[in-house]
Scaffold this motif. Structure first.
Motif: not given
Length: 590
Positions: A463-478
């Protein structure tokens, strides 16, 4: 002293400051005004005295000019010349006729003007004629090398002046000035006698009296050699040299005035010189005469200063009361606030500094009241959430354990899709039942989102496609827990589920300066303009969006409770084109 001053209340300080700042200028103004007016008055008196001396000098000059004209009359009179050329041995009848003629001339000359003078015609032939009752010894015998005779001979017919002091024994009058001229035969230019005119001191004192002479004023009339012709009130120095410390200044100057001590008395000396005779008039006026006028100026200055002081004190009290009254009112209102009464308000009639301060005080109370209310509601909601979590804790654990059992059975039977769904669902349940963690790292929330998407992929398939982009420098941000899943769920349910064709969801989490940018964008059915306006209402209105479910509302409320006004929320949408949500939140280190 300074400590006590600092300890006074504001009203007392204002009164003291205003009085001091008013008194000092008033006192200085009074002092300088008095000194200025005193000097101005002294200068004015001196200028007036100088004008008076000029008037006296002019009158003396006119008087002496008249004397000179009178002597010219005798000098040019041919009858006088004929009489003086006669022999002294002529008969008595002829001598008496000559005597009568000369006396008539005396009466004619002295009758024209009221002169206080004596006229003497002294012939070398022995004739003696005089206008008064007797002939002084000094004119009985001619001593051509002495006094006025010597000056007259040297002048060769011009008028000369001789300053002396003698007393007329008959009239008991002071003679202070003598005018002398030789008489000559107009045909042969041979000297035949002398004309002498004695001038009484009263002739000059009459001029002083006409010019408002003061009894306390010392006055001197000097000839061009500096000898005293006349003086007032003391006449003992008439005929002597004028002696004082400023003698040369007076004799060399034309006119002026200056301050000095005269017989140990502070005085003003004024002098003026006649242009024709070079005679000088000198006036010495004691300062205390001028000070009498200064006393009037001083009293007026003191009265005005006293009025100014009284007005300054009243103004200080009025201004201090006007300024401090609203401040004391504010202090009393603050005391009420300290007791817990937040309903008080400051009512200001003016828009001055205190009025602005009062308005800010009112706004502060409003914000404080709202802040207290919001904090109270937040605490209530948190307690309610904790209670609900405790009540529901048993069921999620039971469900989680049941799912673990289903997972093992699916794996034993070789049904991997079911195992995968069950594992994702169990992870979601485990994430949901955690306790005491309102904030998680972005990495943890992204992992939770991936578990959720795994289940949805099996449900919606292609039904849909998901494209997820996460900057590694923010992974530890809460970030607040379960922040991403409700937004993505809203995009699926309200954006893509009703779309006929295949849809797409783009999710990006990046770093922007000292903030985190989260973007969730779909190409679903979107929203119409009316719905979009309703969704974008301010959070504080507490609206619920049934069209979108409670996910979006909860996310916005949680962001506001977590970050206050430090987060930014932007929701844009177009009908049949999709929806885009952009969130900017501050850094919060993990």
């Amino acid at each position: 002293m300074i400590t006590k001053l600092h300890s006074l209340n504001l009203r007392s300080k204002l009164i003291i400051v205003i009085i001091i700042t008013s008194l000092i200028p008033l006192l200085l103004l009074g002092f300088f005004t008095f000194n200025f007016l005193s000097e101005l008055l002294q200068e004015e008196v001196s200028e007036n005295e100088l004008e008076r001396l000029t008037s006296i000098n002019n009158q003396v000059s006119f008087f002496l000019d008249d004397i000179e004209q009178m002597t010219l009359f005798f000098y040019k009179n041919e009858e006088i010349q004929d009489i003086l050329k006669k022999n002294n041995t002529r008969n008595l009848k002829e001598k008496y006729a000559d005597f009568e003629y000369v006396n008539e001339l005396f009466d004619t000359v002295t009758g024209v003007k009221d002169w206080e003078v004596n006229i003497y015609v002294i012939g070398l032939n022995g004739d003696r004629y005089f206008s008064n009752e007797y002939l002084p010894n000094r004119y009985n015998s001619i001593r051509e090398s002495w006094g006025v005779f010597r000056k007259a001979n040297n002048a060769k017919g011009s008028l000369v002046w001789d300053t002396n002091y003698s007393i007329n024994g008959v009239d008991n009058q002071d003679i202070v000035l003598t005018a002398g001229r030789i008489l000559v035969d107009s045909t042969t230019n041979e000297k035949i006698g002398y004309l002498m005119v004695d001038i009484y001191e009263s002739a000059f004192s009459t001029i002083y009296e006409k010019n408002n002479f003061s009894n306390r004023e010392s006055f001197f009339l000097l000839d061009n050699q500096g000898y005293i012709i006349s003086s007032q009130p003391n006449k003992t120095n008439v005929g002597t040299k004028f002696e004082m410390d400023y003698y040369q200044r007076i004799m060399n100057g034309e006119k002026g005035f200056f301050h000095f001590d005269w017989h140990d008395i502070s005085s003003i000396l004024t002098y003026q010189t006649d242009e024709n005779t070079n005679f000088k008039t000198v006036s010495i006026l004691p300062m205390d005469i001028i000070q009498q006028k200064n006393y009037l100026v001083r009293n007026l200055t003191l009265n005005f200063a006293l009025i100014g002081i009284i007005f300054s004190i009243w103004l200080a009290y009025y201004l201090s009361k006007t300024i401090t009254r609203p401040l004391y009112k504010l202090i009393n209102l603050m005391k009420e606030v300290e007791k817990g009464n937040l309903q008080v308000r400051f009512d200001s009639k003016f828009n001055d500094d205190i009025g602005i301060f009062g308005k800010r005080f009112n706004r502060m109370l409003e914000k404080l009241k709202i802040s207290i209310q919001e904090n109270y509601e937040k605490q209530v909601r948190m307690k309610d959430s904790e209670l609900k979590a405790l009540r529901a804790q048993i069921n999620p654990h039971f469900l989680y354990n049941t799912l673990e059992t289903v997972n093992w059975l699916a794996r034993l039977e070789g049904v991997n899709d079911i195992s995968k769904i069950v594992v994702s669902l169990s992870e979601i349940m485990k994430y949901s039942v955690r306790k005491g963690k309102d904030f998680v790292t972005i990495e943890q929330d992204v992992k939770q989102l991936k578990n959720y998407l795994t289940i949805q992929e099996f449900r919606y398939r292609d039904k849909f496609d998901v494209h997820l982009t996460v900057d590694d420098s923010v992974l530890n941000q809460k970030i607040p827990a379960l922040l991403l899943q409700p937004i993505v769920e809203n995009a699926i349910v309200h954006g893509l589920e009703n779309k006929i064709s295949k849809g797409k969801i783009d999710i990006s989490i990046t770093k922007e300066h000292r903030r985190i940018r989260i973007i969730v964008q779909d190409d679903g059915v979107g929203m119409d303009e009316k719905t979009l306006v309703q969704v974008n209402q301010e959070l504080k209105e507490g609206l619920e969006f049934e069209e979108l479910g409670i996910g979006i509302e909860n996310v916005r409320k949680r962001l506001y409770l977590s970050y206050g006004d430090q987060f930014e929320w932007t929701l844009t949408s177009k009908d049949k084109e999709g929806t885009r949500i952009v969130i900017l939140i501050p850094y919060k280190e993990g």
